[in-house]
Design an enzyme around this catalytic site. Structure first.
Site, mmCIF file in Angstrom:
data_model
loop_
_atom_site.group_PDB
_atom_site.id
_atom_site.type_symbol
_atom_site.label_atom_id
_atom_site.label_comp_id
_atom_site.label_asym_id
_atom_site.label_seq_id
_atom_site.Cartn_x
_atom_site.Cartn_y
_atom_site.Cartn_z
ATOM 1 C CE LYS A 113 61.238 35.543 48.145
ATOM 2 N NZ LYS A 113 60.068 35.792 47.492
ATOM 3 C CE1 TYR A 126 61.133 33.670 52.059
ATOM 4 C CE2 TYR A 126 63.109 34.493 53.226
ATOM 5 C CZ TYR A 126 61.852 34.617 52.372
ATOM 6 O OH TYR A 126 61.344 35.782 51.958
#
Length: 282
Positions: A130, A126
Site C-alpha cells: 500500500k 499489505y
C-alpha cells in the site's frame, strides 16, 4: 466531467455509487474486475482514452491482510502496479486521481496520533504494498490525493461490524483483542469526504481520514453488540499474543485528521454516531 470508479463492488465502491445520483453533473463509470481489469495496463489506457476520463477514484485493492503474507505477488500487482497504471493513464489526459490507502503504512509503535508527515514504516506485506502504491500514484499523477483510512466497515461486503453481529448472535462467548487501538471508519462517511475533495478541487498530497475518537477492537465489539441489541454474548478481552495472525497489525494506529479538516473544511462524525447509523441500515 467523466469519473472512473474502480472496485465498485467493494465496501467503498458501493457507498460511492449511493452518492452518485446527488451529482448528476458528472458522468460516472463504475467498474470492477469484470468491466476493467486494473492489472492490465493496456486495458486501462484504452478505457481511460475511450471514455475520456477526467478523474479516477481508486477504491480497488488487495485487502486480505493475512492472505497477503502468502500472496505477495498478487498483492503487489493490485496495491502497487495497478494504481501506477491508473495514475499514468489519467495523467496523460491531464486528469486527477483520488487513491485510498491505509493506516498499515505505519508499524503502530506511536503513542500519539499519526500525522501525514510521519515516516512510514510498514511491517506487513499489505502495508508495504500500500505504501508503494501511494508512491507510484504521486509519481505518475501530479494531481493526486492519497487518503489513508483505517478499520473500514459498511452495510456492504464482509467487515468487522457484520462479523461481530453474526458471531454475537451465534455464540455465547467471544474473545476480542483489547490492546490494538485505532478508530473505525464508516465507508459512507469516507465516500462523502471523497466527494468533498472532488467538488472543492484536488489539492495534491496525503491526507488522513477516519471517524473521530479512539477505541480498541474489544470496546468496538461491545458497542456493536449494544447498538445491535445483542445481550446473550459475553465479550472478553484478549491480548494480541493470544490471537496470533500471519500479518503484523499496528498496536496503535490512530490517524490525526487535522489536515483534511482544515484544507477541505469538513466536519467528521464521532465513530459511535456513524456506527449507530450503519447498524440501523443493517
Amino acid at each position: 466531467m467523466s469519473i472512473l470508479i474502480t472496485g465498485c463492488n467493494g465496501q467503498l465502491g458501493n457507498e460511492m455509487q449511493l452518492l452518485e445520483s446527488q451529482y448528476p453533473q458528472y458522468q460516472w463509470y463504475n467498474t470492477d474486475v469484470q468491466e476493467l481489469d486494473i492489472s492490465n495496463q493496456q486495458a486501462i489506457e484504452q478505457f481511460v482514452t475511450a471514455h475520456e476520463i477526467d478523474g479516477i477514484v481508486n477504491c480497488a485493492g488487495y485487502t486480505a491482510v493475512d492472505k497477503a503474507e502468502e500472496n505477495e505477488e498478487l498483492c503487489t500487482m493490485l496495491n502497487q502496479h495497478a494504481p501506477a497504471y491508473l495514475a499514468a493513464a489519467v495523467e496523460k489526459r491531464g486528469g486527477w486521481m483520488v487513491h485510498i490507502s491505509t493506516d498499515y503504512v505505519f508499524d503502530g509503535t506511536h503513542h500519539t496520533p499519526y500525522v501525514e508527515t510521519d515516516e512510514p514504516c510498514p511491517n506487513s506485506v499489505y502495508g508495504r504494498t500500500k505504501l508503494a502504491g501511494e508512491q507510484e500514484v504521486m509519481q505518475h499523477c501530479k494531481r493526486s490525493v492519497i487518503i489513508r483510512t483505517a478499520w473500514l466497515y459498511s452495510t456492504f461486503g464482509n467487515n468487522f461490524v457484520k462479523t461481530m453481529i453474526r458471531l454475537g448472535k451465534e455464540r455465547p462467548e467471544l474473545g476480542v483483542i483489547f490492546d490494538q487501538i485505532g478508530t473505525p471508519t464508516y465507508a459512507g462517511d469516507l465516500a462523502k469526504v471523497i466527494m468533498a475533495v472532488v467538488e472543492k478541487g484536488i489539492m495534491p498530497g496525503i491526507y488522513h481520514f477516519s471517524n473521530e475518537g479512539v477505541i480498541s477492537w474489544y470496546d468496538f465489539t461491545k458497542a456493536i453488540h449494544r447498538l445491535a441489541g445483542i445481550t446473550t454474548c459475553h465479550v472478553r478481552p484478549l491480548h494480541t499474543t493470544e490471537y496470533p495472525t500471519p500479518a503484523n497489525r499496528p498496536h496503535y494506529s490512530v490517524l490525526d485528521k487535522t489536515k483534511i479538516k482544515t484544507v477541505y473544511g469538513i466536519e467528521i462524525p464521532y465513530w459511535e454516531e456513524s456506527l449507530k447509523d450503519c447498524i440501523e441500515k443493517l
